[in-house]
Design a protein around this motif. Structure first.
Motif, mmCIF file in Angstrom:
data_model
loop_
_atom_site.group_PDB
_atom_site.id
_atom_site.type_symbol
_atom_site.label_atom_id
_atom_site.label_comp_id
_atom_site.label_asym_id
_atom_site.label_seq_id
_atom_site.Cartn_x
_atom_site.Cartn_y
_atom_site.Cartn_z
ATOM 1 N N ILE A 18 0.893 1.141 5.193
ATOM 2 C CA ILE A 18 0.815 2.188 4.180
ATOM 3 C C ILE A 18 -0.451 2.017 3.345
ATOM 4 N N VAL B 101 8.623 6.586 3.877
ATOM 5 C CA VAL B 101 8.378 6.189 5.262
ATOM 6 C C VAL B 101 9.738 5.939 5.909
ATOM 7 N N PRO C 31 -0.331 10.754 3.879
ATOM 8 C CA PRO C 31 0.981 11.129 3.346
ATOM 9 C C PRO C 31 0.929 12.212 2.266
ATOM 10 N N ILE D 96 6.312 9.858 8.469
ATOM 11 C CA ILE D 96 5.807 10.311 7.170
ATOM 12 C C ILE D 96 5.469 11.789 7.288
#
Length: 163
Positions: free
Chosen positions: A84, A52, A47, A19
């Motif tokens: 995530i 990803v 992020p 990321i």
């Protein structure tokens, strides 16, 4: 002496950033499960965009039905969890699109998941994304990046030495 005669047979897995974003120490993740390393040791990234990719050549061993996390297994058996955001399981897959299936082999840089970063920012307590080694019993040691910025396919975030 043995290594000197026969060469270094050390098994090392090098993980590149999956990321783009700001690198965060795992101990600073605002969730005790990750900061306490209950899932394993690793690193986290805040992020900057909703993409990803695979950090290493691996096999996809788990895709959570809620699309917020997945597991990978490297050639030396190291198992990785990419999670995530925090408490994103509660979104029940909304805002995520998975681009791989369980059992699929991926190369470093292959797209794994895309997500709506603005949606996650508005619905989840945090979009910090932990990347952890979940089977630490196979690990001799982990070296973590000292970089503060992670760039996909460029920044080596973890070097995992396998027993």
């Amino acid at each position: 002496m043995f290594k000197k005669l026969f060469g270094n047979k050390e098994k090392v897995e090098q993980l590149l950033a999956p990321i783009n974003g700001q690198v965060i120490n795992i101990e600073d993740v605002p969730d005790p499960v990750f900061s306490g390393k209950m899932m394993g040791d690793g690193i986290a990234i805040l992020p900057e965009e909703g993409l990803v990719v695979s950090p290493i050549d691996a096999e996809v061993i788990q895709v959570f039905h809620t699309k917020h996390a997945l597991g990978l297994r490297t050639k030396h058996g190291i198992e990785l969890l990419i999670h995530i955001g925090l408490e994103t399981v509660n979104l029940k897959g909304e805002g995520f699109e998975v681009h791989v299936t369980e059992g699929q082999r991926v190369k470093a840089g292959d797209k794994l998941v895309t997500f709506d970063i603005e949606f996650l920012k508005s619905k989840a307590p945090s979009i910090v994304t932990p990347i952890v080694v979940t089977n630490g019993d196979l690990v001799e040691k982990i070296e973590k990046t000292d970089s503060t910025q992670a760039n996909i396919k460029e920044t080596e975030i973890l070097k995992v030495y396998v027993k």
